[in-house]
Design a protein around this motif. Sequence first.
Motif, PDB file in Angstrom:
ATOM      1  N   CYS A   1     -11.674  -3.060  -2.931  1.00 49.13           N
ATOM      2  CA  CYS A   1     -10.341  -3.522  -3.310  1.00 49.13           C
ATOM      3  C   CYS A   1     -10.327  -5.044  -3.434  1.00 49.13           C
ATOM      4  O   CYS A   1     -10.713  -5.747  -2.498  1.00 49.13           O
TER       5      CYS A   1
ATOM      6  N   GLU B   1      -7.853  -6.911  -3.316  1.00 53.60           N
ATOM      7  CA  GLU B   1      -6.792  -7.477  -2.468  1.00 53.60           C
ATOM      8  C   GLU B   1      -7.200  -7.534  -1.002  1.00 53.60           C
ATOM      9  O   GLU B   1      -7.084  -8.569  -0.362  1.00 53.60           O
ATOM     10  N   CYS B   2      -7.648  -6.385  -0.453  1.00 53.50           N
ATOM     11  CA  CYS B   2      -7.932  -6.337   0.993  1.00 53.50           C
ATOM     12  C   CYS B   2      -9.426  -6.185   1.292  1.00 53.50           C
ATOM     13  O   CYS B   2      -9.821  -6.171   2.456  1.00 53.50           O
TER      14      CYS B   2
ATOM     15  N   CYS C   1      -4.541  -0.957   1.448  1.00 53.39           N
ATOM     16  CA  CYS C   1      -3.336  -1.779   1.201  1.00 53.39           C
ATOM     17  C   CYS C   1      -2.408  -1.179   0.149  1.00 53.39           C
ATOM     18  O   CYS C   1      -1.317  -1.702  -0.080  1.00 53.39           O
TER      19      CYS C   1
ATOM     20  N   CYS D   1      -6.027   1.952  -3.604  1.00 53.91           N
ATOM     21  CA  CYS D   1      -6.614   1.544  -2.326  1.00 53.91           C
ATOM     22  C   CYS D   1      -5.892   2.226  -1.172  1.00 53.91           C
ATOM     23  O   CYS D   1      -4.659   2.106  -1.049  1.00 53.91           O
TER      24      CYS D   1
HETATM   25 ZN   LIG Z   1      -6.684  -2.802  -0.682  1.00 53.88          ZN
END
Ligand SMILES: [Zn+2]
Length: 151
Positions: free
Chosen positions: A51, A53-54, A40, A37
């Motif tokens: 992603c 996560e983000c 992040c 990514c």
């Molecule tokens: Zn990310």
Amino acid sequence: MELEQVPVIGAVGPMADGRDASFWAGMADGRLLIQHCGGCGSWIWPAQWACPECHRFALAWEEVPARGKIFSWTRTWQNFTPEFAELVPYITVVVELDGADQRRLLGLLLGDDTVDPVLGEPVAGVFQPPSELTGGAGVLRWRRINDHQRN
Ligand SMILES: [Zn+2]
């Protein structure tokens, strides 16, 4: 089990929606590509559109060394697929990559199928080129680094 005798299970291959197409293109070239990514910095496996996560879509495919350590393993005695009817028993490993934030890949272990793997044991990837045997896909196999047999 040795490389020249390993088929691909019919169900293995690119996802129908194309999200892992770059991974398979890398396999055909003998390169391990994992999503990274740009937002992040997370390493992502299996392939995603965004992603986890983000939630950004700024994902790139980056080459990482095909090296890692055995995180888990199993020896298969029962034949579940026609492709492997002649190859049981064989060993499947979950390899924690040295790079890519230790993402884990599943694969077959080449070499002596009677020797129990040791958790944490280092392994190196062996790229099996596309062939009729592999259904036209390049495939990543694993071999113990301390195994001095041919690849
Ligand atoms: Zn990310």
